[in-house]
Design a protein around this motif. Sequence first.
Motif, PDB file in Angstrom:
ATOM      1  N   THR A  19       0.816  -1.206   0.000  1.00  0.00           N
ATOM      2  CA  THR A  19       0.000   0.000   0.000  1.00  0.00           C
ATOM      3  C   THR A  19       0.849   1.256   0.000  1.00  0.00           C
ATOM      4  O   THR A  19       0.447   2.259  -0.547  1.00  0.00           O
ATOM      5  CB  THR A  19      -0.957   0.017   1.208  1.00  0.00           C
ATOM      6  OG1 THR A  19      -0.185  -0.121   2.403  1.00  0.00           O
ATOM      7  CG2 THR A  19      -1.974  -1.103   1.103  1.00  0.00           C
ATOM      8  N   ALA A  22       1.903   2.073  -3.573  1.00  0.00           N
ATOM      9  CA  ALA A  22       0.849   2.387  -4.537  1.00  0.00           C
ATOM     10  C   ALA A  22       0.884   3.833  -5.033  1.00  0.00           C
ATOM     11  O   ALA A  22       0.748   4.048  -6.240  1.00  0.00           O
ATOM     12  CB  ALA A  22      -0.521   2.045  -3.956  1.00  0.00           C
ATOM     13  N   LEU A 123      -2.888  -2.776  -8.344  1.00  0.00           N
ATOM     14  CA  LEU A 123      -2.864  -1.827  -7.236  1.00  0.00           C
ATOM     15  C   LEU A 123      -3.979  -2.104  -6.240  1.00  0.00           C
ATOM     16  O   LEU A 123      -5.127  -2.333  -6.638  1.00  0.00           O
ATOM     17  CB  LEU A 123      -2.983  -0.401  -7.769  1.00  0.00           C
ATOM     18  CG  LEU A 123      -1.782   0.097  -8.542  1.00  0.00           C
ATOM     19  CD1 LEU A 123      -2.066   1.467  -9.132  1.00  0.00           C
ATOM     20  CD2 LEU A 123      -0.551   0.147  -7.670  1.00  0.00           C
ATOM     21  N   ARG A 126      -7.941   0.235  -5.779  1.00  0.00           N
ATOM     22  CA  ARG A 126      -8.167   1.008  -7.005  1.00  0.00           C
ATOM     23  C   ARG A 126      -9.621   1.434  -7.081  1.00  0.00           C
ATOM     24  O   ARG A 126     -10.514   0.778  -6.539  1.00  0.00           O
ATOM     25  CB  ARG A 126      -7.766   0.225  -8.242  1.00  0.00           C
ATOM     26  CG  ARG A 126      -8.605  -0.991  -8.495  1.00  0.00           C
ATOM     27  CD  ARG A 126      -8.011  -1.796  -9.651  1.00  0.00           C
ATOM     28  NE  ARG A 126      -8.803  -2.985  -9.854  1.00  0.00           N
ATOM     29  CZ  ARG A 126      -9.678  -3.118 -10.831  1.00  0.00           C
ATOM     30  NH1 ARG A 126      -9.881  -2.141 -11.675  1.00  0.00           N
ATOM     31  NH2 ARG A 126     -10.360  -4.220 -10.954  1.00  0.00           N
TER      32      ARG A 126
END
Length: 130
Positions: A19, A22, A123, A126
Amino acid sequence: MSADRTGAPSAGAGSGSGTSAAPKVRSALTRYRVMAWVTGIGLLFVVAGMVQEHVLHRGDSLTSVMGPVHGLFYVLLLITTFDLGTRVRWPWSRMLLTALAGTVPFLSFYAERKNHRAVEAQLPGRAAAS
């Protein structure tokens, strides 16, 4: 290490903090997308100039201007492709094919969309609208 269906490891794989990676991946993806579109449009101008010069015999001013400009855009595309590819850990073959897409008219648009979807799927969190 997790992988998507193309065999490319997911964003942040191996770092233990997917995370936190990202936002950097999203930034790299945005830079790549912009350069793919700019490079593709620049290449279309080069091709239009070549048609104007060689088919219509109307001079080479468009090609002489847009050729070097497209070359600069292409170098920036190579840099952004490498940046994105290393962040999401693409295999070298995918990075090479993505880079070569900037040399074929319209192919950079296709590669951009395909790569965008693949990275967005990797990801976490999203947006549903993507």
